[in-house]
Design an enzyme around this catalytic site. Structure first.
Site: not given
Length: 333
Positions: A112, A219
């Site tokens: 991240k 997803k």
């Protein structure tokens, strides 16, 4: 949004619903505890867990995904196990080895970056620490969650290029920005992946038609389920990486089902995130062993459901939200 007619009644869903709260080993997406609703349909256990800040219209797609997984037949797998990546939150560089140690055997890490309140130097130090820990053979991808503008993204990718990036996930927010950035950094050989431009878009294939991405992050739950996600990947015609949304092991099994059914799987998938939890509702948790996850349905442990039950007020909040999202899906009579 497209109106869907759920096959179960709301009472069917609520009759087996459990709201759980699972603690995280490190702060991620601004939270220390992940909450979710799990319930059982005729096909097996499923999960509803849109992030708390999402409105009901967006969260309803997650409920459609949960219903699809619990009530509809799922596609047959074409592989028995899924290689997965480690996920490194926006921690300081010194914390990287401890995070990576939670992901057994993973050869790839997603890092991240662009965390609010942090600087590019923090990102560079974190990614360099991952490279040092994984060695030259490790694969590193970064995820900015659309936080950079085009100039910031170009500068960041230049600064990170020495770490040999596999790809950059959602470096900018819009399709136009992604297309411009992809044009600017093409000579660097860093592919651009689209996540939010797929799962948050009214037209999830627009980013592919615009030539704004080299691959898609998909997803299952936010895209409305495994079957719809497969259709999106087929229409887009781009390689896909199946990822999670910080799900419990039940939600991860939905992603594993999607990854198991993809005709082509060229990249390690972001489905190892149960390793970021200090507890789960499945024993053993669906966590990487030797860098892979097995394909197949799983069920929660009743004792763990009880142990990790959310507080009464959070349970009420989630069930009220689920009911509102159900009405969103049902539409007018």
């Amino acid at each position: 949004m497209t109106t869907l007619r759920p096959s179960p009644s709301l009472a069917d869903i609520l009759s087996t619903a459990h709201v759980v709260a699972l603690p995280l080993a490190a702060r991620f997406r601004g939270i220390d505890v992940r909450e979710a609703v799990v319930f059982e349909g005729p096909e097996g256990w499923t999960e509803f867990s849109p992030f708390a800040e999402y409105d009901d219209a967006e969260a309803a797609a997650w409920l459609a995904g949960a219903i699809d997984f619990g009530w509809m037949p799922q596609p047959a797998p074409v592989r028995a196990e899924i290689p997965v990546n480690a996920t490194v939150p926006a921690v300081d560089a010194a914390s990287v080895p401890a995070i990576l140690a939670r992901f057994d055997g993973c050869r790839t890490a997603k890092v991240k970056v662009a965390e609010p309140g942090q600087r590019l130097a923090d990102d560079v130090a974190r990614v360099q620490a991952v490279r040092e820990a994984m060695g030259p053979e490790g694969r590193i991808r970064v995820d900015a969650n659309g936080a950079w503008n085009v100039d910031e993204a170009e500068r960041a990718l230049h600064a990170l290029a020495e770490c040999d990036l596999e790809y950059a996930e959602q470096p900018c927010a819009t399709v136009d920005e992604l297309a411009e950035l992809r044009r600017r950094v093409k000579y660097m050989g860093i592919p651009i992946a689209a996540d939010e431009s797929v799962r948050k878009a009214s037209d999830p294939v627009a980013v592919a038609r615009a030539g704004a991405a080299d691959l898609l992050i998909v997803k299952a739950q936010p895209l409305g389920g495994v079957n719809r996600a497969l259709a999106i990947v087929a229409e887009a015609g781009l390689p896909a990486v199946v990822s999670s949304a910080l799900d419990t092991s039940i939600g991860l099994s939905m992603g594993v089902t999607l990854a198991g059914a993809l005709p082509q799987l060229d990249y390690d998938c972001g489905l190892g995130t149960s390793s970021l939890f200090t507890a789960d509702i499945v024993e053993p948790a669906l966590a990487p062993r030797g860098g892979v996850l097995p394909v197949g349905r799983i069920a929660p442990d009743p004792a763990l459901l009880a142990e990790h039950a959310a507080s009464d007020d959070r349970r009420d909040w989630w069930l009220a939200r689920l009911a509102r999202c159900y009405e969103e899906l049902s539409g007018p009579d």
